[in-house]
Design a protein around this motif. Structure first.
Motif, short mmCIF file in Angstrom:
data_model
loop_
_atom_site.label_atom_id
_atom_site.label_comp_id
_atom_site.label_asym_id
_atom_site.label_seq_id
_atom_site.Cartn_x
_atom_site.Cartn_y
_atom_site.Cartn_z
N TYR A 70 -1.38 8.98 2.57
CA TYR A 70 -2.52 8.03 1.42
C TYR A 70 -2.37 7.16 2.23
CZ TYR A 70 -1.95 12.60 -0.59
OH TYR A 70 -1.83 14.39 -1.18
N ASN A 71 -1.55 6.58 3.25
CA ASN A 71 -1.56 4.85 2.93
C ASN A 71 -2.89 4.27 3.84
OD1 ASN A 71 -1.40 2.41 4.42
ND2 ASN A 71 0.57 2.29 3.93
N HIS A 72 -3.76 3.45 2.98
CA HIS A 72 -4.85 2.84 3.97
C HIS A 72 -5.10 2.24 4.89
CE1 HIS A 72 -5.64 3.41 -0.81
NE2 HIS A 72 -6.71 3.25 -0.41
N SER B 180 -4.32 11.45 -4.31
CA SER B 180 -3.27 11.00 -4.63
C SER B 180 -2.77 10.48 -5.42
CB SER B 180 -4.11 9.66 -3.70
OG SER B 180 -3.32 8.47 -3.48
N ARG C 207 -4.87 5.68 7.70
CA ARG C 207 -6.30 6.32 7.12
C ARG C 207 -6.78 5.52 8.52
NH1 ARG C 207 -7.70 9.98 3.09
NH2 ARG C 207 -5.74 10.86 2.00
N ALA C 208 -7.11 4.68 8.64
CA ALA C 208 -8.29 3.27 9.12
C ALA C 208 -7.88 3.82 10.49
CB ALA C 208 -8.07 2.02 8.49
N ASP D 140 0.31 -1.07 -0.08
CA ASP D 140 -0.15 0.33 -0.26
C ASP D 140 0.94 0.97 0.18
OD1 ASP D 140 -1.95 2.10 0.81
OD2 ASP D 140 -3.55 0.55 1.38
N THR E 42 -1.74 7.21 -6.14
CA THR E 42 -2.38 5.89 -6.15
C THR E 42 -2.03 6.07 -8.25
OG1 THR E 42 -2.51 5.83 -4.14
CG2 THR E 42 -3.30 3.85 -5.56
#
Length: 286
Positions: A153-155, A174, A158-159, A145, A176
């Protein structure tokens, strides 16, 4: 190997983590804040996270202790904290349920609560990844990721909560899609030109095997019998001034390219193995 590493990690956790003292609150906290800082938050969920991440935690603890880390246990969430001078990414890195970081004596109680909450979510991610895919599942997924969605921006970040982790919420798109597109182009190029990559590998392998077999005798390479000498151009002449050995290697590599089937990637392993033309390959491919 993974089982062995897990065993080493369990031993490291037993040696450096089980007897770790409770982290002491910073001096600037009030009495009530200090009491909350040291109050145990043990629960079945905390225990399950610790069991699932025990091996990874022990390995990180062993590494931290080799760098002189001071280890303590943060009572509210059960996580370990290894304070050290360096050896971690950004402001700190979570491995299993140990947080590798430096001493945060200047943080307010609110900032400390936010950081601990953020890292606790990372511990839950480690545990879930381990349960679903083994001890390497979460670090591999996080790293993949990070390649396409770095930093805020890493999911997974963010979580876990960007503001809790001290990240600034980005105000730009992002990267991505751009990175995924570039990776797809590179993969497509490799697949489309795979026979050329395979041929270069075979050329290097053939050259290496010959040098290893004839190192002492100085025997003339077998491919000289069916190939033409390479004229030394500007690059080879310049390289020969810097490193004659490297120039000779490059010259032999170019001469070796004349052997086999340049368009299909075929390559004889020895002078006794037939070339594609001798084996009945279509002449149009040679």
């Amino acid at each position: 190997m993974l089982v062995s590493l897990q065993v080493v990690g369990l031993l490291g956790l037993a040696a450096f983590g089980l007897g770790a003292p409770t982290c002491q609150p910073p001096a600037k906290l009030t009495v009530n804040q200090a009491a909350a800082y040291t109050r145990s938050g043990a629960s079945p969920a905390v225990f399950a996270r610790q069991v699932l991440t025990a091996g990874q935690t022990g390995l990180a603890l062993t590494y931290a202790k080799t760098r002189g880390a001071n280890v303590c246990r943060f009572a509210p969430n059960g996580n370990l904290v290894a304070r050290m001078e360096s050896g971690f990414a950004r402001g700190g890195t979570m491995y299993g349920h140990v947080f590798l970081t430096y001493a945060h004596d200047d943080y307010s109680y609110r900032e400390l609560r936010s950081i601990k909450r953020h890292e606790t979510r990372h511990t839950t991610q480690w545990a879930a990844g381990t349960l679903l895919g083994g001890p390497l599942a979460f670090p591999v997924a996080y790293s993949a990721d990070e390649l396409v969605a770095p930093g805020p921006y890493n999911h997974f970040e963010r979580a876990a909560g960007l503001t809790d982790g001290g990240y600034e919420v980005p105000d730009r798109p992002s990267p991505t899609l751009t990175r995924v597109f570039i990776a797809a182009v590179l993969v497509g190029l490799v697949l489309f030109e795979r026979h050329r990559f395979r041929r270069q590998f075979l050329l290097l392998r053939t050259h290496f095997l010959h040098r290893r077999a004839t190192r002492a005798s100085g025997q003339v390479p077998w491919w000289h019998a069916g190939t033409q000498p390479i004229a030394r151009g500007r690059i080879l002449r310049l390289l020969s001034r810097v490193s004659p050995g490297a120039a000779n290697m490059l010259e032999e590599h170019r001469r070796l390219q004349q052997v086999g089937c340049p368009s299909c990637g075929a390559m004889p392993d020895s002078p006794n193995k037939k070339r594609p033309a001798e084996a009945g390959a279509p002449a149009g491919r040679l």
